[in-house]
Design a protein around this motif. Sequence first.
Motif, PDB file in Angstrom:
ATOM      1  N   ILE A 259       0.860  -1.167   0.114  1.00 35.81           N
ATOM      2  CA  ILE A 259      -0.036  -0.139   0.227  1.00 35.81           C
ATOM      3  C   ILE A 259       0.899   1.224   0.172  1.00 35.81           C
ATOM      4  O   ILE A 259       1.687   1.458   0.847  1.00 35.81           O
ATOM      5  CB  ILE A 259      -0.989   0.011   1.254  1.00 35.81           C
ATOM      6  CG1 ILE A 259      -1.886  -1.122   1.228  1.00 35.81           C
ATOM      7  CG2 ILE A 259      -1.667   1.214   1.340  1.00 35.81           C
ATOM      8  CD1 ILE A 259      -2.628  -1.414   2.207  1.00 35.81           C
ATOM      9  N   SER A 260       0.631   2.015  -0.956  1.00 40.04           N
ATOM     10  CA  SER A 260       1.563   3.323  -1.250  1.00 40.04           C
ATOM     11  C   SER A 260       1.337   4.270  -0.425  1.00 40.04           C
ATOM     12  O   SER A 260       0.173   4.786  -0.190  1.00 40.04           O
ATOM     13  CB  SER A 260       1.594   3.762  -2.732  1.00 40.04           C
ATOM     14  OG  SER A 260       2.450   4.796  -2.924  1.00 40.04           O
ATOM     15  N   ILE A 261       2.413   4.878   0.431  1.00 42.57           N
ATOM     16  CA  ILE A 261       2.265   6.226   1.199  1.00 42.57           C
ATOM     17  C   ILE A 261       3.029   7.194   0.435  1.00 42.57           C
ATOM     18  O   ILE A 261       4.245   6.921   0.176  1.00 42.57           O
ATOM     19  CB  ILE A 261       2.743   5.941   2.471  1.00 42.57           C
ATOM     20  CG1 ILE A 261       2.138   4.774   3.407  1.00 42.57           C
ATOM     21  CG2 ILE A 261       2.901   7.057   3.137  1.00 42.57           C
ATOM     22  CD1 ILE A 261       2.769   4.443   4.805  1.00 42.57           C
ATOM     23  N   PRO A 262       2.380   8.447   0.127  1.00 42.88           N
ATOM     24  CA  PRO A 262       1.180   8.846   0.716  1.00 42.88           C
ATOM     25  C   PRO A 262       0.025   8.487  -0.547  1.00 42.88           C
ATOM     26  O   PRO A 262      -1.111   9.142  -0.532  1.00 42.88           O
ATOM     27  CB  PRO A 262       1.245  10.179   0.761  1.00 42.88           C
ATOM     28  CG  PRO A 262       2.310  10.630  -0.178  1.00 42.88           C
ATOM     29  CD  PRO A 262       3.325   9.682  -0.556  1.00 42.88           C
ATOM     30  N   ASP A 263       0.357   7.926  -1.676  1.00 40.39           N
ATOM     31  CA  ASP A 263      -0.454   7.812  -2.758  1.00 40.39           C
ATOM     32  C   ASP A 263      -1.975   7.247  -2.410  1.00 40.39           C
ATOM     33  O   ASP A 263      -3.154   7.507  -2.851  1.00 40.39           O
ATOM     34  CB  ASP A 263       0.145   7.003  -4.109  1.00 40.39           C
ATOM     35  CG  ASP A 263       1.343   7.594  -4.541  1.00 40.39           C
ATOM     36  OD1 ASP A 263       1.221   8.958  -4.421  1.00 40.39           O
ATOM     37  OD2 ASP A 263       2.115   6.828  -5.175  1.00 40.39           O
ATOM     38  N   GLN A 264      -1.840   6.103  -1.465  1.00 35.25           N
ATOM     39  CA  GLN A 264      -2.970   5.367  -1.406  1.00 35.25           C
ATOM     40  C   GLN A 264      -3.376   5.594   0.008  1.00 35.25           C
ATOM     41  O   GLN A 264      -4.814   5.703   0.554  1.00 35.25           O
ATOM     42  CB  GLN A 264      -2.857   3.768  -1.361  1.00 35.25           C
ATOM     43  CG  GLN A 264      -2.680   3.458  -2.909  1.00 35.25           C
ATOM     44  CD  GLN A 264      -2.489   1.804  -2.796  1.00 35.25           C
ATOM     45  OE1 GLN A 264      -1.130   1.280  -2.753  1.00 35.25           O
ATOM     46  NE2 GLN A 264      -3.403   1.097  -3.106  1.00 35.25           N
ATOM     47  N   VAL A 265      -2.655   5.828   1.039  1.00 38.06           N
ATOM     48  CA  VAL A 265      -2.985   6.426   2.327  1.00 38.06           C
ATOM     49  C   VAL A 265      -1.896   7.128   3.074  1.00 38.06           C
ATOM     50  O   VAL A 265      -0.600   7.100   2.582  1.00 38.06           O
ATOM     51  CB  VAL A 265      -3.092   5.257   3.149  1.00 38.06           C
ATOM     52  CG1 VAL A 265      -1.923   4.164   3.292  1.00 38.06           C
ATOM     53  CG2 VAL A 265      -3.624   5.619   4.710  1.00 38.06           C
ATOM     54  N   SER A 266      -2.215   8.217   3.658  1.00 40.44           N
ATOM     55  CA  SER A 266      -1.338   9.123   4.259  1.00 40.44           C
ATOM     56  C   SER A 266      -1.187   8.637   5.850  1.00 40.44           C
ATOM     57  O   SER A 266      -2.093   8.334   6.401  1.00 40.44           O
ATOM     58  CB  SER A 266      -1.588  10.742   4.078  1.00 40.44           C
ATOM     59  OG  SER A 266      -1.590  10.938   2.947  1.00 40.44           O
ATOM     60  N   VAL A 267      -0.330   9.075   6.532  1.00 41.97           N
ATOM     61  CA  VAL A 267       0.047   8.707   7.811  1.00 41.97           C
ATOM     62  C   VAL A 267       0.633   9.933   8.688  1.00 41.97           C
ATOM     63  O   VAL A 267       1.701  10.598   7.885  1.00 41.97           O
ATOM     64  CB  VAL A 267       0.888   7.622   8.170  1.00 41.97           C
ATOM     65  CG1 VAL A 267       2.329   7.427   7.484  1.00 41.97           C
ATOM     66  CG2 VAL A 267       0.836   7.110   9.435  1.00 41.97           C
ATOM     67  N   VAL A 268       0.227  10.230   9.803  1.00 45.79           N
ATOM     68  CA  VAL A 268       1.000  11.341  10.472  1.00 45.79           C
ATOM     69  C   VAL A 268       1.312  11.025  11.889  1.00 45.79           C
ATOM     70  O   VAL A 268       0.485  10.048  12.476  1.00 45.79           O
ATOM     71  CB  VAL A 268       0.411  12.678  10.542  1.00 45.79           C
ATOM     72  CG1 VAL A 268      -1.030  12.657  10.974  1.00 45.79           C
ATOM     73  CG2 VAL A 268       1.248  13.742  11.166  1.00 45.79           C
ATOM     74  N   GLY A 269       2.408  11.185  12.609  1.00 43.20           N
ATOM     75  CA  GLY A 269       2.434  10.832  14.071  1.00 43.20           C
ATOM     76  C   GLY A 269       2.446  11.974  14.840  1.00 43.20           C
ATOM     77  O   GLY A 269       2.941  13.008  14.582  1.00 43.20           O
TER      78      GLY A 269
END
Length: 269
Positions: A259-269
């Motif tokens: 699953i590509s980040i950020p093309d399919q899903v973004s994530v932040v801490g």
Amino acid sequence: IARALNISTSTVSYALNGGPRTVPEGVKARVLATAADLGYRPNRLAKSMVTGKTSTFGIVPPGTSILAAASPYFQIVLNGILSAADEVDHDVLIFTGFRDGNEDRFIDNVLDGRVDGLIFLAPPKGTQIFAHPELTKVPHVMTNCWLDCPVPAINCDNESGIRDALKYLVELGHRDIGMLYGKLDLDDGIQRHAAFMEFMKNAQLPIRAEWIKDGDFTPAGGYTAAYSLLTQDRIPTADMGSNDAMAVGFVRAAAELKISIPDQVSVVG
């Protein structure tokens, strides 16, 4: 040195330590030269027996496991403490024996004269150590304590941190946002979880229970939670990890699932 120069040991001490009494510059120069010739090195242990000070801070980590020592939080905070200790010419000693249930043994260790004060790093909520009457004999502070903690503490602004991160995701266009939350026996975990729920409600964004997972504040926990989240039929377009360790676990799970980040899903801490 005193015998070699035929002067008192107190004069030698004042010369080597820069006081508290003034020593004539000529005498001081002779003391320093003789110390160099004899290979003299100050004995901090002997000095501490006289002064009652060790110039050492005691650090009490949140746990004794490898995970606790390897966590980004522990490393960043410890690095700050080490830098500050260096500025005031102090050493740092890490205690590894503290657990609830062995308070008496722990107190015996910290009161044996090795440290001048203690810094507790994110102790568990409700720990009984701060009720121990003997702990008052050594100055102590903590980081990341609960709201009604009984000792001075340095905390982070959990609510603003979560709001800022979520606002950033919304500005990127995200509406379907999940969360990896941390330990709910710590106020950091409780406050960050509550701040996420409040923001989503106020922003009128969907709150889906299956997208809100317990990541345990650890990379391994974040990985397990993210793997469960990302293998659902429908996944969020972004995820809020309530610390960086869990966000790292999320990235690892996404990579394994292609699953590509950020093309399919973004994530932040």
